[in-house]
Structures are given as structure tokens and as C-alpha cells.
Enzyme design. Structure first.
Site, mmCIF file in Angstrom:
data_model
loop_
_atom_site.group_PDB
_atom_site.id
_atom_site.type_symbol
_atom_site.label_atom_id
_atom_site.label_comp_id
_atom_site.label_asym_id
_atom_site.label_seq_id
_atom_site.Cartn_x
_atom_site.Cartn_y
_atom_site.Cartn_z
ATOM 1 N N TYR A 108 0.846 -1.197 0.000
ATOM 2 C CA TYR A 108 0.000 0.000 0.000
ATOM 3 C C TYR A 108 0.880 1.245 0.000
ATOM 4 O O TYR A 108 0.614 2.206 -0.726
ATOM 5 C CB TYR A 108 -0.919 0.009 1.230
ATOM 6 C CG TYR A 108 -1.865 -1.170 1.272
ATOM 7 C CD1 TYR A 108 -3.116 -1.103 0.687
ATOM 8 C CD2 TYR A 108 -1.506 -2.358 1.914
ATOM 9 C CE1 TYR A 108 -3.990 -2.180 0.721
ATOM 10 C CE2 TYR A 108 -2.370 -3.442 1.947
ATOM 11 C CZ TYR A 108 -3.602 -3.349 1.352
ATOM 12 O OH TYR A 108 -4.456 -4.409 1.383
ATOM 13 N N ASN A 131 -12.773 -1.243 -4.825
ATOM 14 C CA ASN A 131 -12.629 -1.643 -6.222
ATOM 15 C C ASN A 131 -13.819 -2.517 -6.627
ATOM 16 O O ASN A 131 -13.994 -3.599 -6.082
ATOM 17 C CB ASN A 131 -11.315 -2.415 -6.376
ATOM 18 C CG ASN A 131 -11.182 -3.120 -7.697
ATOM 19 O OD1 ASN A 131 -11.874 -2.814 -8.656
ATOM 20 N ND2 ASN A 131 -10.281 -4.079 -7.747
ATOM 21 N N CYS A 139 -6.695 -5.994 -7.411
ATOM 22 C CA CYS A 139 -6.493 -5.597 -6.022
ATOM 23 C C CYS A 139 -5.801 -6.684 -5.206
ATOM 24 O O CYS A 139 -5.223 -6.402 -4.151
ATOM 25 C CB CYS A 139 -7.806 -5.175 -5.384
ATOM 26 S SG CYS A 139 -9.159 -6.322 -5.615
ATOM 27 N N HIS A 140 -5.805 -7.914 -5.703
ATOM 28 C CA HIS A 140 -5.128 -9.002 -4.997
ATOM 29 C C HIS A 140 -3.602 -8.833 -5.020
ATOM 30 O O HIS A 140 -2.909 -9.500 -4.268
ATOM 31 C CB HIS A 140 -5.529 -10.360 -5.594
ATOM 32 C CG HIS A 140 -5.184 -10.513 -7.028
ATOM 33 N ND1 HIS A 140 -6.002 -10.039 -8.038
ATOM 34 C CD2 HIS A 140 -4.109 -11.079 -7.643
ATOM 35 C CE1 HIS A 140 -5.449 -10.315 -9.211
ATOM 36 N NE2 HIS A 140 -4.292 -10.947 -9.000
ATOM 37 N N GLU A 166 -0.962 -16.519 -11.084
ATOM 38 C CA GLU A 166 -0.239 -15.565 -11.938
ATOM 39 C C GLU A 166 1.251 -15.888 -12.018
ATOM 40 O O GLU A 166 1.847 -15.761 -13.091
ATOM 41 C CB GLU A 166 -0.455 -14.141 -11.416
ATOM 42 C CG GLU A 166 -1.865 -13.656 -11.626
ATOM 43 C CD GLU A 166 -2.105 -12.243 -11.165
ATOM 44 O OE1 GLU A 166 -3.193 -11.721 -11.440
ATOM 45 O OE2 GLU A 166 -1.202 -11.622 -10.531
#
Length: 170
Positions: A108, A131, A139-140, A166
Site C-alpha cells: 500500500y 474496487n 487488487c489481490h 499468476e
């Protein structure tokens, strides 16, 4: 209050049930595990209308993007037209999230610093929590300052799965 009819489609995916909402051209919301009451409240506030959702197959392009992402095509949302709404600050945070490469994470504080306000880590967290189009705005990919997985509306296990997915395909 005006009435707004939006399209909804629920998909079973390896990450659980995915609920997509669109207007026929753009992705307006993507949530997990059928949170329809919460989603309707947010959409009513966002559009200032009595939102009604109709189950439809008219969201094929959006469904294909979700399925492609889950199959390893991590850029599947890059060309999906989004209508996320949000304040100018939220939009800047969401654009920064979209710039994080798949499989990578940022804190963040790193996002706040990249936006020119290192003291705004909490505001980044709030924008992240609001979001409306999870996956399309990833956002993950936000983690705590230590790199630890922190809160995620879809649950920490799903966040972990998304990041591992990912990294595997990226």
C-alpha cells in the site's frame, strides 16, 4: 429514483463463483461468491438508481475474459472496457494497480509513494477495498509492508490462489 437494468452472469471457476455485472458494453462489477445484496447497495449508490439485475447470456465477452484469465491468459482483462466509477483518487489508485505486472505485488505504501503521497497508504487501502471490478483491477496484488498477505474481499485463500496462478502462468 430511476430504475437501471443491468445484466448479470454467474460463472463457476476454479477460484469459486464469479458474478459479473455489465451494461452490455462495459464491465461494471466483478465479485466472488454471490454477494448480490452488498453489490446491489453499492451499484445503487454509484448510479443513483434502483438497480435491477437480470440473468443473461449477453455478457459473453466478459465471461470469456474471466475464463481466459483463469486458464492462464493473464492479460485477458487488458482490452475489456471497464466502467469502475470512483473518485479521481480511486481512479489513480486503480490505474496503479493495473500497472502492477501479473504475479508481482506492491505494498500500500509503495502505491501511495508512486502516486506522490507516501503518507496515503491507508487511503490506498480504502480505494483498494472499494474496487468494484476485482481481477480486472487486480487488487489481490496489494500486500502489507512486510510482504504478508493482508485483507482481501474474496478471502486470503483466494488471494493466495490468484497470486500463485499468476506466478505459474506469468
Amino acid at each position: 429514483m430511476n430504475e437501471l437494468l443491468l445484466r448479470r452472469l454467474q460463472l463457476p471457476e476454479p477460484i469459486g463463483q464469479v458474478l459479473i455485472v455489465g451494461d452490455g458494453q462495459r464491465l461494471l462489477a466483478l465479485e466472488f461468491d454471490e454477494p448480490e445484496k452488498r453489490l446491489l447497495r453499492l451499484l445503487r449508490t454509484r448510479f443513483g438508481a434502483d438497480v435491477q439485475l437480470r440473468e443473461t447470456a449477453g455478457l459473453a465477452d466478459l465471461a470469456e475474459a474471466v475464463q481466459a484469465y483463469c486458464s492462464g491468459q493473464l492479460q485477458a482483462f487488458d482490452s475489456v472496457p471497464l466502467a469502475a466509477g470512483g473518485t479521481p483518487f480511486q481512479q489513480r489508485v486503480w490505474a496503479a494497480l493495473r500497472a502492477i505486472p501479473a504475479g508481482s505485488t506492491r505494498s500500500y505504501g509503495q502505491i501511495a509513494a508512486a502516486l506522490g503521497n507516501p503518507a496515503a497508504a491507508r487511503a490506498v487501502g480504502l480505494a483498494n477495498a472499494l474496487n468494484p471490478v476485482s481481477l480486472a483491477i487486480p487488487c489481490h496484488r496489494l500486500v502489507g509492508s512486510s510482504g504478508a498477505l493482508t485483507g482481501y474481499g474474496g478471502g486470503l485463500e483466494r488471494k493466495r490462489w490468484l497470486l500463485e496462478h499468476e506466478r505459474h502462468w506469468g
